[in-house]
Design an enzyme around this catalytic site. Structure first.
Site, PDB file in Angstrom:
ATOM      1  N   GLU A 130      33.414 105.556   5.054  1.00  0.00           N
ATOM      2  CA  GLU A 130      32.249 105.129   5.837  1.00  0.00           C
ATOM      3  C   GLU A 130      30.989 105.907   5.529  1.00  0.00           C
ATOM      4  O   GLU A 130      29.894 105.396   5.711  1.00  0.00           O
ATOM      5  CB  GLU A 130      32.544 105.349   7.319  1.00  0.00           C
ATOM      6  CG  GLU A 130      33.144 104.170   7.980  1.00  0.00           C
ATOM      7  CD  GLU A 130      33.283 104.421   9.463  1.00  0.00           C
ATOM      8  OE1 GLU A 130      34.349 104.090   9.956  1.00  0.00           O
ATOM      9  OE2 GLU A 130      32.345 104.938  10.107  1.00  0.00           O
TER      10      GLU A 130
ATOM     11  N   HIS B 118      45.617 110.251   6.217  1.00  0.00           N
ATOM     12  CA  HIS B 118      45.709 108.829   6.570  1.00  0.00           C
ATOM     13  C   HIS B 118      44.324 108.202   6.510  1.00  0.00           C
ATOM     14  O   HIS B 118      43.350 108.785   6.983  1.00  0.00           O
ATOM     15  CB  HIS B 118      46.300 108.669   7.974  1.00  0.00           C
ATOM     16  CG  HIS B 118      46.136 107.286   8.508  1.00  0.00           C
ATOM     17  ND1 HIS B 118      46.843 106.212   8.013  1.00  0.00           N
ATOM     18  CD2 HIS B 118      45.310 106.773   9.460  1.00  0.00           C
ATOM     19  CE1 HIS B 118      46.468 105.114   8.649  1.00  0.00           C
ATOM     20  NE2 HIS B 118      45.544 105.434   9.523  1.00  0.00           N
TER      21      HIS B 118
ATOM     22  N   CYS C  28      42.366 104.259   7.041  1.00  0.00           N
ATOM     23  CA  CYS C  28      42.569 102.863   7.440  1.00  0.00           C
ATOM     24  C   CYS C  28      42.048 101.932   6.358  1.00  0.00           C
ATOM     25  O   CYS C  28      41.596 102.359   5.315  1.00  0.00           O
ATOM     26  CB  CYS C  28      41.877 102.584   8.752  1.00  0.00           C
ATOM     27  SG  CYS C  28      42.596 103.547  10.068  1.00  0.00           S
TER      28      CYS C  28
ATOM     29  N   HIS D   6      47.585  95.698  14.470  1.00  0.00           N
ATOM     30  CA  HIS D   6      46.595  95.015  15.318  1.00  0.00           C
ATOM     31  C   HIS D   6      47.189  93.778  15.976  1.00  0.00           C
ATOM     32  O   HIS D   6      46.614  93.231  16.907  1.00  0.00           O
ATOM     33  CB  HIS D   6      45.379  94.616  14.486  1.00  0.00           C
ATOM     34  CG  HIS D   6      44.717  95.798  13.849  1.00  0.00           C
ATOM     35  ND1 HIS D   6      43.987  96.700  14.583  1.00  0.00           N
ATOM     36  CD2 HIS D   6      44.697  96.249  12.579  1.00  0.00           C
ATOM     37  CE1 HIS D   6      43.548  97.652  13.787  1.00  0.00           C
ATOM     38  NE2 HIS D   6      43.959  97.405  12.560  1.00  0.00           N
TER      39      HIS D   6
HETATM   40  N1  GLN Z   1      46.505 109.601  14.026  1.00  0.00           N
HETATM   41  C1  GLN Z   1      45.663 108.571  14.519  1.00  0.00           C
HETATM   42  C2  GLN Z   1      46.487 107.592  15.354  1.00  0.00           C
HETATM   43  O1  GLN Z   1      47.595 107.361  15.019  1.00  0.00           O
HETATM   44  C3  GLN Z   1      44.968 107.820  13.402  1.00  0.00           C
HETATM   45  C4  GLN Z   1      43.998 106.794  13.933  1.00  0.00           C
HETATM   46  C5  GLN Z   1      43.148 106.137  12.873  1.00  0.00           C
HETATM   47  O2  GLN Z   1      43.473 106.130  11.714  1.00  0.00           O
HETATM   48  N2  GLN Z   1      42.052 105.557  13.255  1.00  0.00           N
HETATM   49  O3  GLN Z   1      46.021 107.041  16.311  1.00  0.00           O
HETATM   50 ZN    ZN Z   2      44.424 104.255  10.755  1.00  0.00          ZN
END
Ligand code: GLN
Ligand code: ZN
Length: 762
Positions: free
Chosen positions: A613, A649, A651, A702
């Site tokens: 982002e 991680h 998204c 989702h």
């Molecule tokens: N560890 C966070 C969760 O599981 C990661 C959230 C995210 O990637 N936006 O909620």
């Molecule tokens: Zn995520």
């Protein structure tokens, strides 16, 4: 005399009135009339907030999104709703939110409708509804909703300036579903714009603001040509056009922008300050120049005296032709600081929300028009607040500065390369092929939310609150053990939000109570305010994670938010480069990582969903951003021993153009969101020969649908065609906090079964 104006005001209302009105209507608890009334009430209030200006924006209000409104007034609806004949506002919501088949059935049998795609508005956290084009797209003017807003403004005696999203930016924001060229639609689009301007002129508008933020991005020759074509055609209209650019500098587009046949040009004089001298020299002698001198993207009080030092010679030179405004629409800042009765009193005078930015604008204009002495008290108060900010020991902490100065390149690197570490980690963790894990959060149940609310309200003491959270953690651990998951998480019960939770424990952050900013539709976010040097006074997660680890023999994953995401999801101080602030965050998180390691935690995840982002709008600036963003992650993560496994991680995001940066993070494992792309996103990793381990999400969190083991197995097989199977992990796309336990358990059961089935075949 110089002129003041505003480009746009937040729509939600200081108490998020629009959010609640929308959601009540969507739930069926209220009517369209009531919703429209709330809209009218908010517009009236917001014009009153802007009453000190010469021109207030009209048409900046929206019930959902201004790009979708543009599609609506252009009579351009996605084909799937074109024939739907209900109220136009309902039609808008159908496009934005879609409609599931059962929902539709309950309300009279109309078939379900897919929601339109949504994506980020330039480099902000606001999301717009993507216009859907094809070769046959046509446009027919439907100006009534816009004219209704105009008439309301007229009736209230507002000196209004209608705001339209510009035709070229509009085309650039859309997507052609059939691979056709959106630019080819320009000749069909321009007549609708011309008619709209005529209608506005007939209704009494003299100036119309047309937003073309595309001009601060890299624009190739075809699009440059489109600008010339568009504005030469609109030149004949009876209104005066103020062409508004924002979110950055015009740079190589300055010549183009300055010479378009319009009456005035607005430029972002905060981010594009370096452009101003060039624009002044290029500007044709009859044109108005609007300078966006007040930061519309951040919440800091403007240094009014410095702004005047800079503006006075410009005002001298331009005279009447100088207009002043915030840099961009105020959509991206909260409404009113006066509501914050509880905010840190030291920091409060340093801030300005939308309402206060209007006051600042009036002070600047007054000083320029009638002399600084006419606003002496206001200027003095502003100078005092800024002096206090500059000298506050909470803004500059010598210990933090020293730690930053002592950063060495070694601190960014793991001790051994990945293959050696992988060996050590395999020995310590003893994981099977295709290890299973989750991304961190488990359902935020009604009990968790209730306990947190009671705790905040003082009705639950700390011990009772902590006991409630521990019960939730224990539940999450037991469920994961029963499911047979390999690397466990504690479930994040104690966290309200992945940034706020950490911000609240770090020095350098404050929190507003009403500082909401629209993210999309009725959704708002409340970014923390990062005002000072960041320091971690005490461990933030160690107690919770070690408690969770004490409940199980399986490895418990420590869970942290990364420095780049902390930065990109906060209002960040503007008195030093973002890079430096990010390094401070990185050092604080590094300490936490090392504390977790010392406490015996063998796997630590550092989430960076917002890394992408932060990419600058201009291609030329991206490498520099990525370089420091990667360095910050490395500082946070890479101080650990070889046998401590670092996860990260991210998204849903494209990885193609940043894959080398992702690899440079050198996380042992990266989990990503891939299920909706059918593992296509792995291509970037495959082509790059990405060397470390990857957990491609195997189901979409989702959706409430429970995936089947066969579907997951099929996805994993696809993944294994791209990534060697001994470097693959099995996990959902993202955290599970928005789901119910009744959805999570069967879904994870399928996921574990799929992993076991594949292991058995190897
Ligand atoms: N560890 C966070 C969760 O599981 C990661 C959230 C995210 O990637 N936006 O909620
Ligand atoms: Zn995520």
């Amino acid at each position: 005399m110089i002129t003041t104006h505003n480009l746009g005001y937040p729509r939600m209302g200081a108490q998020r009135e629009l959010k609640f009105a929308l959601e009540a209507y969507w739930r069926g608890d209220s009517t369209l009339e009531a919703l429209r009334e709330t809209g009218a009430m908010l517009r009236a209030r917001h014009w009153a907030d802007q009453a000190g200006l010469d021109w207030a924006p009209v048409g900046d209000f929206s019930f959902y999104d201004h790009v979708l409104d543009t599609s609506a007034w252009l009579g351009h609806w996605p084909r799937r709703v074109q024939d739907w004949a209900g109220d136009p506002l309902d039609k808008l919501f159908r496009v934005a939110r879609g409609r599931t088949a059962p929902q539709a059935e309950r309300q009279g049998g109309a078939p379900g409708v897919a929601a339109a795609e949504m994506t980020k508005w330039f480099d902000t956290n606001y999301h717009y509804i993507v216009p859907e084009f094809d070769a046959d797209t046509t446009f027919t003017l439907n100006a009534e909703p816009l004219l209704a807003q105009w008439q309301q403004a007229q009736a209230l005696g507002v000196r209004g300036k209608p705001v339209l999203l510009g035709p070229v930016t509009y085309l650039a924001l859309g997507k052609a579903k059939d691979g056709s060229d959106p630019l080819a639609l320009l000749p069909r689009l321009l007549p609708a714009y011309a008619q709209c301007l005529e209608r506005l002129a007939a209704a009494g508008a003299t100036w119309v603001q047309i937003d073309e933020p595309l001009l601060v991005t890299d624009v190739d020759e075809r699009w440059q040509h489109a600008y010339n074509l568009a504005y030469h055609q609109l030149k004949a209209c009876r209104v005066q056009i103020l062409l508004a650019t924002y979110f950055g500098a015009l740079q190589d587009n300055a010549y183009l922008a300055v010479n378009l046949p319009v009456a005035g040009l607005h430029i972002d004089a905060v981010r594009g300050r370096d452009d101003v001298a060039a624009v002044l020299n290029l500007l044709p002698a009859h044109k108005v120049l609007s300078l966006g001198v007040i930061d519309g993207r951040n919440i800091w009080a403007t240094d009014l005296n410095a702004a005047l030092d800079w503006l006075e010679p410009i005002a001298e030179r331009l005279g009447e032709r100088l207009w002043l405004a915030p840099s961009c629409s105020l959509l991206h800042v909260p409404v009113d600081l006066r509501l914050e009765d509880d905010i840190d009193p030291e920091v409060r005078p340093w801030l300005a929300f939308a309402r206060q930015k209007m006051d600042e604008l009036c002070i600047l204009a007054q000083a320029l028009n009638h002399g600084r002495q006419t606003v002496r008290d206001a200027l003095q108060a502003n100078a005092a607040a800024l002096a206090a900010r500059r000298s506050s020991p909470r803004v500059t902490q010598p210990a933090v500065r020293t730690a930053l100065a002592n950063l060495t390149p070694e601190m960014q690197r793991r001790q051994q390369p990945y293959p050696v570490r992988a060996q050590a980690q395999r020995q310590r963790l003893g994981l099977p092929l295709l290890p299973t894990t989750t991304i961190g959060s488990f359902p935020q149940t009604a009990e968790i939310r209730h306990a947190r609310a009671e705790y905040k309200a003082g009705r639950l003491d700390t011990a009772a609150y902590e006991a409630a959270m521990k019960r939730e953690i224990e539940r999450a651990v037991r469920e994961q053990e029963a499911l047979g998951i390999d690397v466990l998480v504690h479930g994040e019960a104690e966290r309200n939000d992945m940034v706020e939770y950490f911000g609240e424990q770090l020095e350098g952050y404050v929190f507003s109570r009403h500082g909401w900013v629209q993210s999309y539709g009725s959704r708002c976010v409340k970014p923390p305010i990062l005002f000072g040097d960041v320091r971690r006074p005490h461990p933030m997660t160690v107690q919770w994670i070690t408690y969770a680890q004490s409940l199980t023999k399986r490895p418990m994953k420590g869970m942290l938010t990364g420095p780049v995401t902390m930065l990109n999801w906060s209002f960040v101080r503007d008195d030093q480069p973002r890079e430096q602030t990010c390094r401070q965050l990185a050092l604080a998180i590094r300490e936490e990582v090392l504390d977790l390691e010392r406490a015996g935690i063998a796997v630590i995840q550092i989430d960076e969903p917002a890394l992408r982002e932060g990419l600058p709008l201009r291609r030329a600036e991206r490498a520099a951003y990525l370089q420091w963003a990667v360095a910050c992650f490395q500082i946070a993560a890479n101080g650990v021993r070889d046998d401590t496994q670092i996860h990260t991680h991210m998204c849903y995001s494209e990885f193609n153009d940043i894959i080398d940066s992702i690899a440079a993070l050198d996380a042992d494992v990266i989990t990503i969101e891939t299920s909706r792309s059918d593992m296509e996103l792995l291509q970037a990793f495959e082509h790059f020969d990405y060397p470390n381990e990857i957990g491609p999400g195997v189901y979409d969190i989702h959706s409430p649908n429970i995936p089947t083991r066969h579907a997951i197995e099929a996805l994993l097989r696809k993944a294994a065609e791209r990534i060697p199977i001994d470097r693959l992990w099995v996990n959902p796309d993202c955290g599970l906090k928005t789901r119910q336990w009744s959805e999570v358990i069967p879904a994870l059961r399928e996921m574990v079964a799929a992993a076991q089935a594949l292991r058995a075949q190897e």
